[in-house]
Design an enzyme around this catalytic site. Structure first.
Site, PDB file in Angstrom:
ATOM      1  N   TYR A  89       0.832  -1.203   0.000  1.00  0.00           N
ATOM      2  CA  TYR A  89       0.000   0.000   0.000  1.00  0.00           C
ATOM      3  C   TYR A  89       0.860   1.243   0.000  1.00  0.00           C
ATOM      4  O   TYR A  89       1.985   1.241   0.490  1.00  0.00           O
ATOM      5  CB  TYR A  89      -1.005   0.009   1.145  1.00  0.00           C
ATOM      6  CG  TYR A  89      -0.495   0.336   2.534  1.00  0.00           C
ATOM      7  CD1 TYR A  89       0.266  -0.573   3.252  1.00  0.00           C
ATOM      8  CD2 TYR A  89      -0.813   1.553   3.152  1.00  0.00           C
ATOM      9  CE1 TYR A  89       0.689  -0.287   4.556  1.00  0.00           C
ATOM     10  CE2 TYR A  89      -0.398   1.842   4.444  1.00  0.00           C
ATOM     11  CZ  TYR A  89       0.357   0.906   5.137  1.00  0.00           C
ATOM     12  OH  TYR A  89       0.779   1.186   6.415  1.00  0.00           O
ATOM     13  N   TYR A 102      -4.246   0.465  -2.205  1.00  0.00           N
ATOM     14  CA  TYR A 102      -3.782  -0.907  -1.951  1.00  0.00           C
ATOM     15  C   TYR A 102      -3.525  -1.706  -3.218  1.00  0.00           C
ATOM     16  O   TYR A 102      -4.250  -1.571  -4.199  1.00  0.00           O
ATOM     17  CB  TYR A 102      -4.873  -1.686  -1.191  1.00  0.00           C
ATOM     18  CG  TYR A 102      -5.326  -1.108   0.110  1.00  0.00           C
ATOM     19  CD1 TYR A 102      -4.477  -1.017   1.205  1.00  0.00           C
ATOM     20  CD2 TYR A 102      -6.654  -0.700   0.268  1.00  0.00           C
ATOM     21  CE1 TYR A 102      -4.938  -0.514   2.413  1.00  0.00           C
ATOM     22  CE2 TYR A 102      -7.114  -0.198   1.480  1.00  0.00           C
ATOM     23  CZ  TYR A 102      -6.249  -0.102   2.545  1.00  0.00           C
ATOM     24  OH  TYR A 102      -6.703   0.383   3.739  1.00  0.00           O
ATOM     25  N   ARG A 104      -3.442  -5.550  -2.979  1.00  0.00           N
ATOM     26  CA  ARG A 104      -3.437  -6.649  -2.008  1.00  0.00           C
ATOM     27  C   ARG A 104      -4.420  -7.762  -2.369  1.00  0.00           C
ATOM     28  O   ARG A 104      -4.606  -8.666  -1.562  1.00  0.00           O
ATOM     29  CB  ARG A 104      -3.743  -6.078  -0.615  1.00  0.00           C
ATOM     30  CG  ARG A 104      -5.151  -5.540  -0.477  1.00  0.00           C
ATOM     31  CD  ARG A 104      -5.388  -4.671   0.739  1.00  0.00           C
ATOM     32  NE  ARG A 104      -5.057  -5.262   2.011  1.00  0.00           N
ATOM     33  CZ  ARG A 104      -5.258  -4.618   3.179  1.00  0.00           C
ATOM     34  NH1 ARG A 104      -5.805  -3.403   3.205  1.00  0.00           N
ATOM     35  NH2 ARG A 104      -4.915  -5.186   4.301  1.00  0.00           N
ATOM     36  N   ASN A 166     -11.918  -1.374  12.792  1.00  0.00           N
ATOM     37  CA  ASN A 166     -11.131  -0.786  11.694  1.00  0.00           C
ATOM     38  C   ASN A 166     -11.822  -0.848  10.332  1.00  0.00           C
ATOM     39  O   ASN A 166     -11.429  -1.622   9.456  1.00  0.00           O
ATOM     40  CB  ASN A 166      -9.752  -1.461  11.654  1.00  0.00           C
ATOM     41  CG  ASN A 166      -8.660  -0.425  11.512  1.00  0.00           C
ATOM     42  OD1 ASN A 166      -8.932   0.771  11.264  1.00  0.00           O
ATOM     43  ND2 ASN A 166      -7.416  -0.841  11.645  1.00  0.00           N
ATOM     44  N   ARG A 168     -12.825  -0.501   6.662  1.00  0.00           N
ATOM     45  CA  ARG A 168     -12.204  -0.203   5.377  1.00  0.00           C
ATOM     46  C   ARG A 168     -13.210  -0.601   4.285  1.00  0.00           C
ATOM     47  O   ARG A 168     -13.129  -1.695   3.731  1.00  0.00           O
ATOM     48  CB  ARG A 168     -10.899  -0.999   5.189  1.00  0.00           C
ATOM     49  CG  ARG A 168      -9.772  -0.629   6.110  1.00  0.00           C
ATOM     50  CD  ARG A 168      -9.144   0.712   5.737  1.00  0.00           C
ATOM     51  NE  ARG A 168      -8.012   1.024   6.589  1.00  0.00           N
ATOM     52  CZ  ARG A 168      -8.103   1.580   7.786  1.00  0.00           C
ATOM     53  NH1 ARG A 168      -9.272   1.907   8.296  1.00  0.00           N
ATOM     54  NH2 ARG A 168      -7.007   1.835   8.500  1.00  0.00           N
ATOM     55  N   LYS A 226     -12.436   5.562  20.030  1.00  0.00           N
ATOM     56  CA  LYS A 226     -11.494   6.616  19.603  1.00  0.00           C
ATOM     57  C   LYS A 226     -12.268   7.642  18.773  1.00  0.00           C
ATOM     58  O   LYS A 226     -13.242   7.297  18.111  1.00  0.00           O
ATOM     59  CB  LYS A 226     -10.370   5.981  18.762  1.00  0.00           C
ATOM     60  CG  LYS A 226      -9.492   5.049  19.565  1.00  0.00           C
ATOM     61  CD  LYS A 226      -8.689   4.122  18.682  1.00  0.00           C
ATOM     62  CE  LYS A 226      -9.544   2.968  18.231  1.00  0.00           C
ATOM     63  NZ  LYS A 226      -8.863   2.051  17.302  1.00  0.00           N
ATOM     64  N   GLY A 258      -4.509   5.130  15.231  1.00  0.00           N
ATOM     65  CA  GLY A 258      -5.441   4.273  15.974  1.00  0.00           C
ATOM     66  C   GLY A 258      -4.780   2.991  16.448  1.00  0.00           C
ATOM     67  O   GLY A 258      -5.027   2.523  17.566  1.00  0.00           O
ATOM     68  N   ASP A 259      -3.943   2.413  15.608  1.00  0.00           N
ATOM     69  CA  ASP A 259      -3.273   1.147  15.970  1.00  0.00           C
ATOM     70  C   ASP A 259      -2.317   1.347  17.145  1.00  0.00           C
ATOM     71  O   ASP A 259      -2.209   0.503  18.036  1.00  0.00           O
ATOM     72  CB  ASP A 259      -2.469   0.600  14.782  1.00  0.00           C
ATOM     73  CG  ASP A 259      -3.298   0.524  13.516  1.00  0.00           C
ATOM     74  OD1 ASP A 259      -4.523   0.335  13.617  1.00  0.00           O
ATOM     75  OD2 ASP A 259      -2.719   0.677  12.426  1.00  0.00           O
TER      76      ASP A 259
END
Ligand code: KDG
Length: 303
Positions: A89, A102, A104, A166, A168, A226, A258-259
């Site tokens: 990415y 991306y 992937r 998360n 996406r 968050k 965030g991670d």
């Protein structure tokens, strides 16, 4: 809780960050690896951190294995799919936020849950299993089932399960499938760490409290909501704590914010800190990470 072992499951990609003057820095990252990285950096030596994914046999797959080993992240449960390679990415900055493009679709990691017994072995003896909505998004429906089965087994054997939804949208067949799979997965977890601004349009949440309530109603014990540069809400059945971040000194690249927040939060909780202390640590770590390019910041900057 079982021994002091953390297992994080997902996809590590080749990351191209920077891009000014068409010059990029090659790194390795992916949301679940990023959180594993910060857990590894912040927890003491008494902890083992394992990363579970699938890689190929090419030079970049070998380099990722070496990179993880050099940084004391366990690679024993990484599967090998000889005919596949890691995904890639690129990060670009636009209007004050980071964006990802991306490559992937054919990555080795998409097959990380193909071997059911290997997966179950990988999570054996874990005290914490961590995975994300991206981990689920990259898998075929049957593989998702195998992953969730292994996770439920680990939970029955004493592991805590932590999950960042998360979102996406680009990785899912439809918003409806994304919402239903994420909700089902969250209902199997002890700690869920969603991002309010991502979830609000999908689930109709009007506030961070709505986001927290949705997961508490599913039976989740601890919900860590968050909200970017705004205050985070940590909610349990009996407590609600709101913690604001300190204003960031500089924002270079928000990738991994965030991670790393999750890594800071979970490491503090594993070390016996309160939800308030954990959220303060989480903001501190994320505040450092957004001052650097790419998702992974060297541990020396986190002190
Ligand atoms: O978007 C993804 O799938 C990634 O894992 C790339 C980034 O490292 C991650 O999103 C940062 O949170």
């Amino acid at each position: 809780m079982a021994g002091k072992r953390i297992v994080s499951i997902g996809e590590c990609m080749i990351e191209m960050s920077g891009g000014e003057d068409r010059t990029y820095r090659l790194g390795y990252a992916g949301d679940t690896l990023n959180t594993a990285w910060y857990l590894r950096a912040l927890l003491g030596k008494g902890w083992d951190v394992d990363y579970v994914t699938a890689l190929g046999k090419d030079r970049y797959s070998d380099d990722i294995r070496g990179f993880l080993k050099d940084n004391h992240i366990g690679t024993d449960h990484i599967g090998t799919i000889p005919e596949r390679r890691p995904g890639l990415y690129m990060i670009h900055q636009d209007k004050g936020d980071r964006h990802f493009t991306y490559w992937r679709d054919q990555s080795a990691a998409k097959l990380l849950a193909d071997d059911k017994s290997a997966l179950q072995k990988a999570v054996e003896g874990a005290s914490l299993v961590y995975f994300s909505g991206i981990t689920l998004a990259i898998l075929a429906p049957k593989a998702r089932g195998r992953l969730l089965e292994a996770i439920v087994k680990a939970r029955d054997n004493g592991a805590k399960i932590a999950f960042d939804t998360n979102l996406r949208p680009a990785l899912w067949s439809s918003p409806r499938v994304m919402a239903s799979v994420l909700t089902a997965a969250a209902s199997l977890c002890d700690i869920v760490l969603p991002t309010h601004t991502d979830e609000a349009p999908l689930f109709g949440d009007k506030s961070v409290d709505d986001t927290a309530d949705r997961y508490l109603e599913l039976g989740v014990e601890e919900v860590v909501v968050k909200d970017g540069a705004k205050e985070a809400l940590i909610a349990t059945a009996s407590e609600r704590v709101r913690i604001s971040p300190k204003p960031a000194e500089k924002v270079v690249d928000a990738t991994g914010a965030g991670d790393s927040f999750n890594g800071g939060y979970l490491s503090a909780r594993l070390n016996g800190k309160s939800i308030r202390e954990a959220a303060e640590e989480a903001h501190r770590v994320a505040g450092v990470v957004i001052g650097h390019k790419g998702a992974l910041v060297e541990p020396k900057f986190l002190k």
